[in-house]
Design a protein around this motif. Structure first.
Motif, short mmCIF file in Angstrom:
data_model
loop_
_atom_site.label_atom_id
_atom_site.label_comp_id
_atom_site.label_asym_id
_atom_site.label_seq_id
_atom_site.Cartn_x
_atom_site.Cartn_y
_atom_site.Cartn_z
N GLU A 1 10.52 11.63 4.45
CA GLU A 1 10.20 10.21 4.61
C GLU A 1 10.59 9.72 6.00
O GLU A 1 9.92 8.88 6.57
CB GLU A 1 10.92 9.41 3.52
CG GLU A 1 9.99 8.39 2.90
CD GLU A 1 10.68 7.56 1.84
OE1 GLU A 1 11.27 8.16 0.93
OE2 GLU A 1 10.62 6.32 1.94
N GLN B 1 0.86 -1.17 0.00
CA GLN B 1 0.00 0.00 0.00
C GLN B 1 0.90 1.23 0.00
O GLN B 1 1.97 1.22 0.60
CB GLN B 1 -0.85 -0.04 1.26
CG GLN B 1 -1.61 1.25 1.55
CD GLN B 1 -2.07 1.31 2.98
OE1 GLN B 1 -3.19 0.96 3.31
NE2 GLN B 1 -1.17 1.73 3.87
N THR C 1 3.82 0.64 2.57
CA THR C 1 3.48 -0.10 3.77
C THR C 1 2.85 -1.43 3.37
O THR C 1 2.07 -1.48 2.42
CB THR C 1 2.41 0.69 4.57
OG1 THR C 1 2.72 2.07 4.50
CG2 THR C 1 2.35 0.24 6.01
N VAL D 1 -3.31 11.47 5.98
CA VAL D 1 -2.52 10.37 5.44
C VAL D 1 -3.42 9.66 4.43
O VAL D 1 -4.49 9.16 4.78
CB VAL D 1 -2.07 9.41 6.54
CG1 VAL D 1 -1.31 8.23 5.93
CG2 VAL D 1 -1.20 10.13 7.56
N ARG E 1 -4.11 6.68 1.88
CA ARG E 1 -3.64 5.31 1.63
C ARG E 1 -4.21 4.83 0.31
O ARG E 1 -5.42 4.90 0.08
CB ARG E 1 -4.10 4.39 2.76
CG ARG E 1 -3.41 4.78 4.06
CD ARG E 1 -4.11 4.24 5.26
NE ARG E 1 -3.47 4.79 6.46
CZ ARG E 1 -4.14 5.12 7.55
NH1 ARG E 1 -5.45 4.98 7.60
NH2 ARG E 1 -3.50 5.60 8.58
N VAL F 1 -1.99 8.62 11.15
CA VAL F 1 -2.17 9.99 11.60
C VAL F 1 -1.57 10.21 12.99
O VAL F 1 -0.94 11.22 13.26
CB VAL F 1 -3.68 10.31 11.62
CG1 VAL F 1 -3.96 11.65 12.27
CG2 VAL F 1 -4.23 10.28 10.20
N ASP G 1 2.88 5.82 8.56
CA ASP G 1 1.66 5.45 7.86
C ASP G 1 0.39 5.95 8.54
O ASP G 1 -0.66 6.03 7.94
CB ASP G 1 1.68 3.93 7.72
CG ASP G 1 0.39 3.41 7.15
OD1 ASP G 1 -0.12 4.07 6.23
OD2 ASP G 1 -0.08 2.37 7.62
N SER H 1 1.39 4.95 1.37
CA SER H 1 0.89 5.93 2.33
C SER H 1 1.49 7.27 1.94
O SER H 1 2.69 7.40 1.80
CB SER H 1 1.34 5.57 3.74
OG SER H 1 0.96 4.24 4.02
N VAL H 2 0.63 8.25 1.77
CA VAL H 2 1.08 9.55 1.27
C VAL H 2 0.73 10.64 2.26
O VAL H 2 -0.39 10.69 2.77
CB VAL H 2 0.41 9.86 -0.10
CG1 VAL H 2 0.93 11.16 -0.68
CG2 VAL H 2 0.62 8.71 -1.07
N LYS I 1 -4.81 -3.26 8.36
CA LYS I 1 -3.43 -3.04 8.82
C LYS I 1 -3.37 -3.57 10.25
O LYS I 1 -3.75 -2.88 11.19
CB LYS I 1 -3.08 -1.55 8.76
CG LYS I 1 -1.72 -1.20 9.36
CD LYS I 1 -0.56 -1.60 8.45
CE LYS I 1 0.78 -1.62 9.15
NZ LYS I 1 1.21 -0.35 9.70
N VAL J 1 6.08 9.86 0.48
CA VAL J 1 5.30 8.63 0.34
C VAL J 1 6.08 7.47 0.93
O VAL J 1 7.32 7.46 0.89
CB VAL J 1 4.92 8.41 -1.15
CG1 VAL J 1 6.13 8.46 -2.03
CG2 VAL J 1 4.18 7.11 -1.36
N LYS J 2 5.35 6.53 1.49
CA LYS J 2 5.98 5.36 2.07
C LYS J 2 5.25 4.13 1.58
O LYS J 2 4.04 4.17 1.37
CB LYS J 2 5.86 5.41 3.59
CG LYS J 2 7.16 5.78 4.24
CD LYS J 2 7.15 5.60 5.72
CE LYS J 2 8.57 5.92 6.19
NZ LYS J 2 8.68 6.23 7.57
N PHE K 1 7.86 10.80 8.38
CA PHE K 1 6.52 10.34 8.03
C PHE K 1 6.30 8.90 8.44
O PHE K 1 7.19 8.06 8.38
CB PHE K 1 6.32 10.50 6.52
CG PHE K 1 4.95 10.12 6.06
CD1 PHE K 1 3.82 10.69 6.64
CD2 PHE K 1 4.78 9.21 5.03
CE1 PHE K 1 2.56 10.34 6.21
CE2 PHE K 1 3.53 8.86 4.59
CZ PHE K 1 2.41 9.42 5.18
N TYR L 1 5.34 4.84 -6.55
CA TYR L 1 6.25 5.37 -5.52
C TYR L 1 7.27 6.33 -6.15
O TYR L 1 7.50 7.43 -5.68
CB TYR L 1 6.97 4.21 -4.82
CG TYR L 1 8.00 4.66 -3.82
CD1 TYR L 1 7.62 5.01 -2.53
CD2 TYR L 1 9.35 4.75 -4.17
CE1 TYR L 1 8.54 5.43 -1.60
CE2 TYR L 1 10.29 5.18 -3.24
CZ TYR L 1 9.88 5.51 -1.96
OH TYR L 1 10.80 5.94 -1.05
#
Ligand code: ZN
Lengths: 143, 434
Positions: free
Chosen positions: B378, A5, A69, A44, A46, B385, B383, A7-8, A116, A66-67, B381, A56
């Motif tokens: 990054e 996924q 996950t 966030v 998703r 809130v 995932d 995450s932004v 999650k 962005v990550k 940050f 990405y």
């Protein structure tokens, strides 16, 4: 199954969300699911997409934080109680759930949900044992 | 009234002579007693004998705030502690503390300097002064206190805080003079309005300093408290409040030149600028015994006016400082350096690169607002809130403990903080203080 996924980080400012989806569209990335958790200041976002790695790179190049996950995708019968059934399996096994959201479409007559959990692999295993069958990545990324 | 006409109205030629004598004396004793100064002189190949008078002032080495930290606590004192009767220190909210010391004679001079300003506004021994500056290590409270006692006034050592009691005291004790920071004066004025006790006040003069304020604030304070609001300047390194102050004509602050020699220099080159120029204010203390400083860089930007004043005093007038030559900000009375913010962010980011940030200061309803925008990365940050909020909270908390005041922290998208010539504009100060 465990899927990727994105995450932004999104500032709560006009147009920020749109610019993210636009970047993805410009890079020929399909969004299959999208959920936003927000406060007054930021959110966030998703997203589940068909090409997570391309997405990405495109977002990072566009200056977005962005990550990637890992989350668990579950397919279940699209009937009342379907969602709570799957969630019960996870919580009965004493696995905490951080968040959950439903996917937009359906695959093979089943509804899809993203979970999650705190223990990713164990959650996947208990769901599988409880009869929540395997789904192919293509099904999820290309709903 | 002029408290000390012999000094305050001394012809300029004589002031110069007096300053020369005192400077020669000060340089000689400091060379013997203060290691830091002696080393600086030696580095320049200067001996005390090379200094004959004020014309040689510009040859002397500068001193800096960092010296006070480097020689903490007593390394710059020129008298043994047995002759130091009091110390003051910066509040400790900004990095390392600095300490200054006074001999009995220093305290007498300080009191007179403050009292000169009281006298200019016709404050006499009949007056009742309420000192609402904080008492303690900060020079404000005891500085004003000493000035009031020097004049023979009745001094109420109120200190700051407890606004209701402040106003009740003013009314009950019949205070005629108020000493505090301008922002606190304004706050008191607003409370007086709310309590509807303005007609019970006997205030006639207010001596306000220790933070920047504007002409419109002055008018507002005057209207709300029914007094004449006067501006006083000082810094603890040099003395405390009373290095300079307004006279009854309020066209600049007279610097008491029998004790302090001011210069205006170019902050980049260190060159003395021609008369009337705007630049960095530098002070030399020529009578101070306990904690003397030669050519101390205040970092305050202002100009000096040597024209004769209508009041008859001959001492030079300085304009209200309009800024700083370093990037220091004064927010709610507290000194803030962007480098302190940077240090906190560097620690929080767990990275070798500081996240891009911007400080935004404004003044809303006479209160300073302080916002810190930090570009998301990054590393910062996560995932969910809650973790992002935790990062925000952690930055806020670390800033508070490093700076001593609260900032509103906002995490923003990367590359959204404007950069000028590749370098981000670190500080936006929207306060209009001139
Ligand atoms: Zn004057």
């Amino acid at each position: 199954m465990i899927i990727k996924q994105l995450s932004v980080f999104v500032e709560n400012k006009k147009g920020k969300l749109a610019s993210i989806t636009e970047t993805l569209a410009n890079n020929d990335v399909d969004i299959s699911s999208l959920a936003l958790a927000d406060t007054t200041d930021f959110g966030v976002l998703r997203i589940i997409v068909d090409k997570p790695d391309v997405a990405y790179r495109a977002l990072t190049e566009a200056g977005v934080v962005v990550k990637i996950t890992d989350v668990v995708a579950v397919a279940m019968d699209d009937v009342p109680g379907g969602v709570s059934g799957a969630l019960n399996v996870v919580s009965e096994n004493n696995i905490n759930i951080e968040y959950v959201y439903a996917c937009v479409g359906k695959t093979q007559g089943k509804a899809l949900m993203v979970i999650k959990p705190e223990e990713l692999e164990r959650a996947e295993a208990v769901l599988y044992q409880a009869g929540y069958g395997k789904i192919s990545p293509a099904d999820i990324y290309r709903i | 009234m002029i408290l000390n006409p012999q000094m305050e109205c001394m012809p300029r030629e004589e002031i110069k002579k007096l300053q020369s004598e005192r400077l020669v004396w000060q340089v000689k004793r400091m060379y013997e007693k203060v290691e830091c100064f002696r080393n600086r002189m030696d580095e320049k190949g200067l001996k005390p004998e090379d200094i004959h008078g004020v014309e040689d002032l510009s040859k002397l080495p500068f001193s800096y705030k960092s010296d006070l930290r480097d020689y903490y606590p007593y390394g710059l004192f020129a008298e043994p502690l047995s002759d130091i009767v009091r110390v003051h220190a910066s509040s400790g909210t900004t990095g390392k503390r600095i300490v200054v010391g006074y001999t009995e004679n220093d305290l007498k001079i300080w009191a007179e300097c403050f009292a000169r300003m009281l006298a200019a506004f016709d404050v006499t021994k009949e007056d009742i002064i309420q000192v609402s500056y904080g008492y303690g290590l900060f020079t404000g409270g005891l500085g004003a206190h000493g000035g009031g006692e020097y004049m023979g006034c009745t001094v109420i050592p109120m200190s700051s805080g407890n606004t209701q009691l402040q106003i009740q005291t003013m009314v009950d004790f019949g205070a005629t003079v108020l000493c505090c920071t301008p922002s606190y004066a304004l706050y008191l004025g607003e409370e007086v309005e709310k309590m509807g006790v303005k007609d019970q006040l006997k205030l006639k003069v207010g001596i306000f300093g220790a933070e920047p304020w504007t002409e419109s604030m002055r008018k507002e304070i005057e209207a709300k408290l029914g007094l004449k609001a006067c501006d006083i300047y000082g810094l603890s390194e040099i003395l405390g409040p009373g290095v300079s102050g307004e006279c009854e004509y309020q066209e600049g602050m007279h610097v008491w030149e029998d004790h302090f020699i001011p210069e205006i220099i170019d902050p980049d080159t260190g060159e003395v600028l021609p008369e009337g120029s705007t630049g960095e204010l530098v002070f030399t203390t020529i009578t101070k015994e306990g904690f003397p400083l030669i050519r101390y860089r205040t970092r305050d930007i202002c100009s000096l006016n040597y024209e004769p004043c209508k009041c008859g005093r001959t001492h030079v007038r300085m304009r209200k400082p309009t800024g700083r030559s370093d990037d220091m900000l004064i927010i709610r009375g507290v000194n803030v350096f962007p480098s302190q913010v940077e240090e906190v962010l560097l620690k929080v980011s767990g990275d070798s690169i500081t996240p891009n940030y911007q400080i935004v200061v404004d003044r809303v309803n006479n209160n300073d607002t302080f916002d810190v925008n930090v570009e998301m990365s990054e590393k910062l940050f996560a995932d969910d809130v809650k973790s992002v909020e935790r990062v925000e909270g952690m930055i806020t908390e670390k800033l508070r403990s490093a700076l001593g005041i609260g900032a509103k922290v906002h995490l923003v998208n990367p590359n959204t903080i404007k950069r000028s010539e590749g370098k981000a504009k670190r500080v936006i100060d929207n306060r209009k203080l001139v």
